[in-house]
Design a protein around this motif. Structure first.
Motif, PDB file in Angstrom:
ATOM      1  N   ALA A  58      -1.786  -5.975   1.911  1.00 41.89           N
ATOM      2  CA  ALA A  58      -0.783  -5.118   1.267  1.00 41.89           C
ATOM      3  C   ALA A  58       0.071  -5.941   0.302  1.00 41.89           C
ATOM      4  N   LEU A  59       0.442  -7.144   0.723  1.00 40.44           N
ATOM      5  CA  LEU A  59       1.233  -8.027  -0.123  1.00 40.44           C
ATOM      6  C   LEU A  59       0.519  -8.297  -1.448  1.00 40.44           C
ATOM      7  N   ASP A  60      -0.771  -8.590  -1.371  1.00 40.69           N
ATOM      8  CA  ASP A  60      -1.563  -8.823  -2.587  1.00 40.69           C
ATOM      9  C   ASP A  60      -1.577  -7.597  -3.488  1.00 40.69           C
ATOM     10  N   VAL A  61      -1.689  -6.423  -2.879  1.00 42.90           N
ATOM     11  CA  VAL A  61      -1.735  -5.186  -3.666  1.00 42.90           C
ATOM     12  C   VAL A  61      -0.380  -4.929  -4.328  1.00 42.90           C
ATOM     13  N   PHE A  62       0.715  -5.132  -3.585  1.00 42.17           N
ATOM     14  CA  PHE A  62       2.047  -4.948  -4.190  1.00 42.17           C
ATOM     15  C   PHE A  62       2.251  -5.926  -5.355  1.00 42.17           C
ATOM     16  N   LYS A  63       1.732  -7.135  -5.228  1.00 37.61           N
ATOM     17  CA  LYS A  63       1.833  -8.103  -6.332  1.00 37.61           C
ATOM     18  C   LYS A  63       1.024  -7.639  -7.541  1.00 37.61           C
ATOM     19  N   GLU A  64      -0.098  -6.982  -7.297  1.00 36.46           N
ATOM     20  CA  GLU A  64      -0.887  -6.404  -8.396  1.00 36.46           C
ATOM     21  C   GLU A  64      -0.088  -5.296  -9.087  1.00 36.46           C
ATOM     22  N   VAL A  65       0.618  -4.486  -8.298  1.00 30.84           N
ATOM     23  CA  VAL A  65       1.468  -3.440  -8.880  1.00 30.84           C
ATOM     24  C   VAL A  65       2.485  -4.085  -9.826  1.00 30.84           C
ATOM     25  N   LEU A  66       3.101  -5.179  -9.393  1.00 29.34           N
ATOM     26  CA  LEU A  66       4.098  -5.847 -10.235  1.00 29.34           C
ATOM     27  C   LEU A  66       3.476  -6.472 -11.477  1.00 29.34           C
ATOM     28  N   ARG A  67       2.232  -6.905 -11.375  1.00 29.75           N
ATOM     29  CA  ARG A  67       1.539  -7.441 -12.556  1.00 29.75           C
ATOM     30  C   ARG A  67       1.389  -6.339 -13.605  1.00 29.75           C
ATOM     31  N   ILE A  68       1.106  -5.129 -13.133  1.00 28.12           N
ATOM     32  CA  ILE A  68       0.927  -3.984 -14.039  1.00 28.12           C
ATOM     33  C   ILE A  68       2.280  -3.444 -14.508  1.00 28.12           C
ATOM     34  N   ASP A  69       3.244  -3.367 -13.583  1.00 25.30           N
ATOM     35  CA  ASP A  69       4.557  -2.782 -13.871  1.00 25.30           C
ATOM     36  C   ASP A  69       5.638  -3.645 -13.214  1.00 25.30           C
ATOM     37  N   ASN A  70       6.212  -4.561 -13.986  1.00 27.85           N
ATOM     38  CA  ASN A  70       7.186  -5.487 -13.408  1.00 27.85           C
ATOM     39  C   ASN A  70       8.562  -4.860 -13.169  1.00 27.85           C
ATOM     40  N   LYS A  71       8.648  -3.544 -13.302  1.00 30.29           N
ATOM     41  CA  LYS A  71       9.895  -2.843 -13.021  1.00 30.29           C
ATOM     42  C   LYS A  71       9.718  -1.858 -11.843  1.00 30.29           C
ATOM     43  N   ASN A  72       8.699  -2.084 -11.028  1.00 25.99           N
ATOM     44  CA  ASN A  72       8.430  -1.196  -9.889  1.00 25.99           C
ATOM     45  C   ASN A  72       9.274  -1.651  -8.692  1.00 25.99           C
ATOM     46  N   SER A  73      10.408  -0.999  -8.513  1.00 20.40           N
ATOM     47  CA  SER A  73      11.355  -1.405  -7.473  1.00 20.40           C
ATOM     48  C   SER A  73      10.766  -1.270  -6.070  1.00 20.40           C
ATOM     49  N   ASP A  74       9.935  -0.258  -5.844  1.00 21.86           N
ATOM     50  CA  ASP A  74       9.317  -0.090  -4.523  1.00 21.86           C
ATOM     51  C   ASP A  74       8.427  -1.282  -4.172  1.00 21.86           C
ATOM     52  N   ALA A  75       7.681  -1.779  -5.141  1.00 22.67           N
ATOM     53  CA  ALA A  75       6.811  -2.930  -4.889  1.00 22.67           C
ATOM     54  C   ALA A  75       7.648  -4.162  -4.553  1.00 22.67           C
ATOM     55  N   TYR A  76       8.733  -4.393  -5.311  1.00 23.28           N
ATOM     56  CA  TYR A  76       9.609  -5.527  -5.012  1.00 23.28           C
ATOM     57  C   TYR A  76      10.162  -5.428  -3.586  1.00 23.28           C
ATOM     58  N   ASN A  77      10.664  -4.251  -3.229  1.00 22.35           N
ATOM     59  CA  ASN A  77      11.255  -4.082  -1.899  1.00 22.35           C
ATOM     60  C   ASN A  77      10.211  -4.237  -0.799  1.00 22.35           C
ATOM     61  N   ASN A  78       9.030  -3.683  -1.020  1.00 22.70           N
ATOM     62  CA  ASN A  78       7.983  -3.791  -0.010  1.00 22.70           C
ATOM     63  C   ASN A  78       7.520  -5.236   0.188  1.00 22.70           C
ATOM     64  N   ILE A  79       7.443  -5.993  -0.883  1.00 24.46           N
ATOM     65  CA  ILE A  79       7.083  -7.412  -0.754  1.00 24.46           C
ATOM     66  C   ILE A  79       8.135  -8.130   0.095  1.00 24.46           C
ATOM     67  N   ALA A  80       9.410  -7.874  -0.223  1.00 25.47           N
ATOM     68  CA  ALA A  80      10.489  -8.498   0.551  1.00 25.47           C
ATOM     69  C   ALA A  80      10.396  -8.100   2.019  1.00 25.47           C
ATOM     70  N   PHE A  81      10.161  -6.826   2.264  1.00 28.54           N
ATOM     71  CA  PHE A  81      10.066  -6.323   3.643  1.00 28.54           C
ATOM     72  C   PHE A  81       8.935  -7.020   4.403  1.00 28.54           C
ATOM     73  N   ILE A  82       7.780  -7.139   3.759  1.00 27.01           N
ATOM     74  CA  ILE A  82       6.635  -7.802   4.409  1.00 27.01           C
ATOM     75  C   ILE A  82       6.952  -9.266   4.701  1.00 27.01           C
ATOM     76  N   LEU A  83       7.570  -9.940   3.739  1.00 25.65           N
ATOM     77  CA  LEU A  83       7.910 -11.352   3.936  1.00 25.65           C
ATOM     78  C   LEU A  83       8.886 -11.542   5.099  1.00 25.65           C
ATOM     79  N   LEU A  84       9.723 -10.535   5.345  1.00 28.80           N
ATOM     80  CA  LEU A  84      10.714 -10.613   6.422  1.00 28.80           C
ATOM     81  C   LEU A  84      10.203 -10.052   7.752  1.00 28.80           C
ATOM     82  N   SER A  85       9.085  -9.342   7.718  1.00 25.41           N
ATOM     83  CA  SER A  85       8.643  -8.622   8.918  1.00 25.41           C
ATOM     84  C   SER A  85       8.112  -9.538  10.012  1.00 25.41           C
ATOM     85  N   ASN A  86       7.837 -10.770   9.659  1.00 25.61           N
ATOM     86  CA  ASN A  86       7.373 -11.736  10.652  1.00 25.61           C
ATOM     87  C   ASN A  86       8.592 -12.479  11.195  1.00 25.61           C
ATOM     88  N   ASN A  87       8.770 -12.473  12.508  1.00 24.24           N
ATOM     89  CA  ASN A  87       9.911 -13.178  13.103  1.00 24.24           C
ATOM     90  C   ASN A  87       9.862 -14.677  12.856  1.00 24.24           C
TER      91      ASN A  87
END
Length: 180
Positions: free
Chosen positions: A78-107
């Motif tokens: 999912a992280l890779d896919v969200f990064k692809e979204v940002l490559r296509i649209d670097n103003k996609n706020s949902d992709a930015y937030n989801n990447i942050a969420f995934i990075l934080l989801s691991n304790n």
């Protein structure tokens, strides 16, 4: 069941629309969502991948794939896919937030992951301010980086925007417990 029959009809309708126009992203999405509701995530993903082959710049399709990857408990994909979204649209706020969420989801997130999560969450909040989900993610990033005061300030802001969300109030308790 009646619902299953309805979903099978949705799949047939969507497949007919796809055969009429192979570039119809909405038709692919309709079919994929029906397969997902039938609990066939593999088939849903296959349909979305076919759609991406025809519509490689469609961020909605990419976001659907990322959501499916998350539901299938594949956060790295999912992280890779969200990064692809940002490559296509670097103003996609949902992709930015989801990447942050995934990075934080691991304790056991590394310091680097937490720092990156903070940067991604800040970008999401810059692009779309006052979205409680984004503020929550940023608050978590501050908390995990050791700034519980900033985390409390942000989560209070999120609560003021969405006072009905009980999970935000739980986060405030969590962020307030440090050092007590």
């Amino acid at each position: 069941t009646t619902f299953s029959l309805f979903l099978e009809a949705e799949i047939k309708t969507g497949e007919n629309l796809i055969s009429e126009n192979e570039n119809n992203a909405q038709a692919y999405t309709k079919v994929a969502e029906a397969f997902e509701l039938l609990d066939n995530k593999a088939q849903a993903l296959e349909i979305l991948l076919r759609a991406i082959a025809k519509n490689p710049q469609d961020t909605g399709l990419w976001m659907s794939i990322a959501r499916l990857e998350l539901k299938s408990n594949r956060p790295h994909e999912a992280l890779d896919v969200f990064k692809e979204v940002l490559r296509i649209d670097n103003k996609n706020s949902d992709a930015y937030n989801n990447i942050a969420f995934i990075l934080l989801s691991n304790n056991k997130s590394s310091e680097k992951d937490i720092k990156m999560a903070l940067e991604y969450s800040q970008k999401a909040n810059y692009l779309k301010s006052n979205k409680p989900e984004y503020i929550d993610t940023m608050a978590e990033a501050y908390y995990r980086s050791g700034d519980s005061n900033k985390a409390q300030e942000l989560i209070k802001k999120a609560i003021s925007i969405a006072p009905q969300k009980e999970e935000l109030k739980q986060k405030l308790k969590k962020f307030s417990e440090i050092g007590q």
